[in-house]
Scaffold this motif. Structure first.
Motif, PDB file in Angstrom:
ATOM      1  N   GLY A 157     -47.831  -8.079 -11.954  1.00 29.34           N
ATOM      2  CA  GLY A 157     -48.451  -6.778 -11.779  1.00 29.34           C
ATOM      3  C   GLY A 157     -49.533  -6.759 -10.728  1.00 29.34           C
ATOM      4  N   THR A 158     -49.958  -7.934 -10.232  1.00 23.33           N
ATOM      5  CA  THR A 158     -50.980  -7.967  -9.187  1.00 23.33           C
ATOM      6  C   THR A 158     -50.358  -7.672  -7.826  1.00 23.33           C
ATOM      7  N   LYS A 159     -51.222  -7.473  -6.846  1.00 22.40           N
ATOM      8  CA  LYS A 159     -50.770  -7.029  -5.531  1.00 22.40           C
ATOM      9  C   LYS A 159     -49.937  -8.088  -4.812  1.00 22.40           C
ATOM     10  N   GLY A 160     -50.338  -9.355  -4.914  1.00 22.67           N
ATOM     11  CA  GLY A 160     -49.636 -10.399  -4.165  1.00 22.67           C
ATOM     12  C   GLY A 160     -48.484 -11.041  -4.895  1.00 22.67           C
ATOM     13  N   ARG A 161     -48.112 -10.508  -6.055  1.00 17.53           N
ATOM     14  CA  ARG A 161     -47.044 -11.126  -6.846  1.00 17.53           C
ATOM     15  C   ARG A 161     -45.693 -11.074  -6.137  1.00 17.53           C
ATOM     16  N   SER A 162     -45.373  -9.935  -5.497  1.00 19.72           N
ATOM     17  CA  SER A 162     -44.080  -9.803  -4.818  1.00 19.72           C
ATOM     18  C   SER A 162     -43.964 -10.773  -3.649  1.00 19.72           C
ATOM     19  N   LEU A 163     -45.028 -10.890  -2.849  1.00 19.00           N
ATOM     20  CA  LEU A 163     -45.013 -11.818  -1.722  1.00 19.00           C
ATOM     21  C   LEU A 163     -44.909 -13.260  -2.205  1.00 19.00           C
ATOM     22  N   TRP A 164     -45.641 -13.593  -3.267  1.00 20.40           N
ATOM     23  CA  TRP A 164     -45.559 -14.943  -3.822  1.00 20.40           C
ATOM     24  C   TRP A 164     -44.150 -15.259  -4.292  1.00 20.40           C
ATOM     25  N   TYR A 165     -43.532 -14.323  -4.988  1.00 21.60           N
ATOM     26  CA  TYR A 165     -42.182 -14.556  -5.504  1.00 21.60           C
ATOM     27  C   TYR A 165     -41.190 -14.778  -4.360  1.00 21.60           C
ATOM     28  N   PHE A 166     -41.330 -13.982  -3.294  1.00 23.95           N
ATOM     29  CA  PHE A 166     -40.420 -14.123  -2.151  1.00 23.95           C
ATOM     30  C   PHE A 166     -40.582 -15.498  -1.497  1.00 23.95           C
ATOM     31  N   LEU A 167     -41.825 -15.926  -1.252  1.00 29.72           N
ATOM     32  CA  LEU A 167     -42.063 -17.231  -0.626  1.00 29.72           C
ATOM     33  C   LEU A 167     -41.576 -18.375  -1.514  1.00 29.72           C
ATOM     34  N   HIS A 168     -41.863 -18.295  -2.795  1.00 27.42           N
ATOM     35  CA  HIS A 168     -41.460 -19.342  -3.722  1.00 27.42           C
ATOM     36  C   HIS A 168     -39.944 -19.445  -3.819  1.00 27.42           C
ATOM     37  N   TRP A 169     -39.276 -18.306  -3.837  1.00 26.32           N
ATOM     38  CA  TRP A 169     -37.814 -18.300  -3.923  1.00 26.32           C
ATOM     39  C   TRP A 169     -37.179 -18.841  -2.638  1.00 26.32           C
ATOM     40  N   VAL A 170     -37.636 -18.349  -1.483  1.00 27.95           N
ATOM     41  CA  VAL A 170     -37.049 -18.772  -0.210  1.00 27.95           C
ATOM     42  C   VAL A 170     -37.290 -20.259   0.036  1.00 27.95           C
ATOM     43  N   LEU A 171     -38.528 -20.722  -0.173  1.00 26.64           N
ATOM     44  CA  LEU A 171     -38.848 -22.117   0.092  1.00 26.64           C
ATOM     45  C   LEU A 171     -38.126 -23.041  -0.882  1.00 26.64           C
ATOM     46  N   GLY A 172     -38.086 -22.673  -2.163  1.00 25.78           N
ATOM     47  CA  GLY A 172     -37.415 -23.520  -3.136  1.00 25.78           C
ATOM     48  C   GLY A 172     -35.923 -23.643  -2.879  1.00 25.78           C
ATOM     49  N   THR A 173     -35.273 -22.514  -2.582  1.00 24.96           N
ATOM     50  CA  THR A 173     -33.839 -22.557  -2.290  1.00 24.96           C
ATOM     51  C   THR A 173     -33.557 -23.341  -1.018  1.00 24.96           C
ATOM     52  N   SER A 174     -34.402 -23.174   0.000  1.00 21.64           N
ATOM     53  CA  SER A 174     -34.209 -23.899   1.262  1.00 21.64           C
ATOM     54  C   SER A 174     -34.372 -25.397   1.073  1.00 21.64           C
ATOM     55  N   ILE A 175     -35.383 -25.795   0.305  1.00 19.52           N
ATOM     56  CA  ILE A 175     -35.599 -27.225   0.049  1.00 19.52           C
ATOM     57  C   ILE A 175     -34.394 -27.834  -0.661  1.00 19.52           C
ATOM     58  N   SER A 176     -33.867 -27.129  -1.643  1.00 22.67           N
ATOM     59  CA  SER A 176     -32.720 -27.645  -2.383  1.00 22.67           C
ATOM     60  C   SER A 176     -31.494 -27.794  -1.486  1.00 22.67           C
ATOM     61  N   LEU A 177     -31.216 -26.788  -0.662  1.00 21.28           N
ATOM     62  CA  LEU A 177     -30.051 -26.845   0.220  1.00 21.28           C
ATOM     63  C   LEU A 177     -30.201 -27.936   1.281  1.00 21.28           C
ATOM     64  N   VAL A 178     -31.370 -27.991   1.937  1.00 22.07           N
ATOM     65  CA  VAL A 178     -31.590 -29.008   2.971  1.00 22.07           C
ATOM     66  C   VAL A 178     -31.622 -30.409   2.345  1.00 22.07           C
ATOM     67  N   GLY A 179     -32.165 -30.525   1.133  1.00 18.78           N
ATOM     68  CA  GLY A 179     -32.170 -31.819   0.458  1.00 18.78           C
ATOM     69  C   GLY A 179     -30.762 -32.310   0.176  1.00 18.78           C
ATOM     70  N   ILE A 180     -29.863 -31.408  -0.229  1.00 14.65           N
ATOM     71  CA  ILE A 180     -28.467 -31.787  -0.461  1.00 14.65           C
ATOM     72  C   ILE A 180     -27.814 -32.250   0.844  1.00 14.65           C
ATOM     73  N   ILE A 181     -28.091 -31.531   1.936  1.00 13.00           N
ATOM     74  CA  ILE A 181     -27.553 -31.943   3.241  1.00 13.00           C
ATOM     75  C   ILE A 181     -28.081 -33.315   3.638  1.00 13.00           C
ATOM     76  N   ASN A 182     -29.370 -33.560   3.380  1.00 18.53           N
ATOM     77  CA  ASN A 182     -29.952 -34.840   3.774  1.00 18.53           C
ATOM     78  C   ASN A 182     -29.421 -36.006   2.933  1.00 18.53           C
ATOM     79  N   ILE A 183     -28.944 -35.736   1.738  1.00 19.50           N
ATOM     80  CA  ILE A 183     -28.312 -36.797   0.958  1.00 19.50           C
ATOM     81  C   ILE A 183     -27.030 -37.257   1.646  1.00 19.50           C
ATOM     82  N   TYR A 184     -26.286 -36.318   2.221  1.00 19.34           N
ATOM     83  CA  TYR A 184     -25.081 -36.700   2.968  1.00 19.34           C
ATOM     84  C   TYR A 184     -25.440 -37.528   4.204  1.00 19.34           C
TER      85      TYR A 184
END
Length: 268
Positions: A157-184
């Motif tokens: 409900g706070t002002k920066g919650r939407s921006l935080w959620y977007f950054l957390h989602w994008v960065l977390g998904t990117s780390i997981s995908l790039v980490g899988i690629i780096n395992i190969y």
């Protein structure tokens, strides 16, 4: 008499000369033989040392790969699936349990990735002349940044919650995908370093990633699939495909709409 003594002196001199020569030869040969013996021992010890170092290096590489697989190839994707399940729940104890499971899995993944990074710094030649090392270095920094962002979560409900959620989602998904690629890329580097076959590990990891991707996509359609066999009260009923005869339709159109009561029915 003099000739006899002269002959004996010559024999004595020859014996002395032979003894001196023999001693000289022994003095020359003994150190040489000793050096060759030491060289043989040194070669054997050097060969054992090289073999031991190679075995130790291979073990460290395998341990490094195991730590990073457990971190980015297993725990992190499972944590993402867990938080996606919690987002579809309406609230209550189940949501809190899923959230804490997500946090614990992500913390464990960060710790295992850090252990793998420390092992690579201590044991490997980090010249960063290949893609695996460069991507790994970027991932180490991104993982800790993601952990910091996760702990700085604003209240709902706070002002920066939407921006935080977007950054957390994008960065977390990117780390997981790039980490899988780096395992190969790590498997390929392991093959080049040790000349060992990696086809079995590649197939098993691909099967695991495919199964997780299937679960990730299934979550979006699971609720919709469950509603397909249920007719809700607010939803319009779909028109029937039954064909109405034309004469019945014309009769209904010609007859006026009137109220039906017992008296009219009796006269009819």
């Amino acid at each position: 008499m003099f000739c006899l003594e002269t002959g004996r002196m010559k024999i004595f001199k020859n014996q002395v000369a032979f003894a001196i020569s023999a001693c000289f030869v022994l003095l020359v040969l003994l150190p040489t033989g000793g050096c060759s013996s030491h060289e043989g021992v040194n070669k054997r010890s050097s060969h054992k040392s090289i073999k031991h170092n190679t075995h130790k290096m291979t073990t460290n590489i395998e341990l490094h790969g195991l730590l990073l697989w457990a971190s980015m190839g297993f725990l992190m994707p499972i944590g993402i699936l867990t938080i996606r399940i919690s987002n579809r729940e309406e609230g209550g104890t189940k949501v809190r349990v899923l959230f804490y499971v997500h946090v614990i899995l992500q913390i464990l993944s960060v710790l295992l990735a850090t252990a793998g990074a420390v092992l690579s710094i201590k044991s490997f030649e980090n010249s960063f002349n290949n893609n695996h090392q460069r991507i790994g270095l970027a991932l180490y920094g991104a993982i800790w940044l993601q952990a910091f962002i996760g702990f700085c979560k604003p209240h709902r409900g706070t002002k920066g919650r939407s921006l935080w959620y977007f950054l957390h989602w994008v960065l977390g998904t990117s780390i997981s995908l790039v980490g899988i690629i780096n395992i190969y890329t790590g498997l390929e580097a392991y093959h080049k370093k040790t000349s060992r076959s990696i086809w079995l590990w590649t197939i098993l990891f691909t099967a695991e990633v495919s199964f997780m991707a299937f679960l990730y996509l299934l979550q979006d359609k699971w609720e919709y699939m469950q509603k397909q066999g249920v007719i809700l009260g607010n939803e319009p009923i779909a028109p029937s495909d039954q064909v109405i005869p034309q004469n019945v339709t014309l009769k209904l159109l010609r007859e006026p709409c009137k109220k039906s009561n017992a008296l009219i029915n009796q006269f009819d």
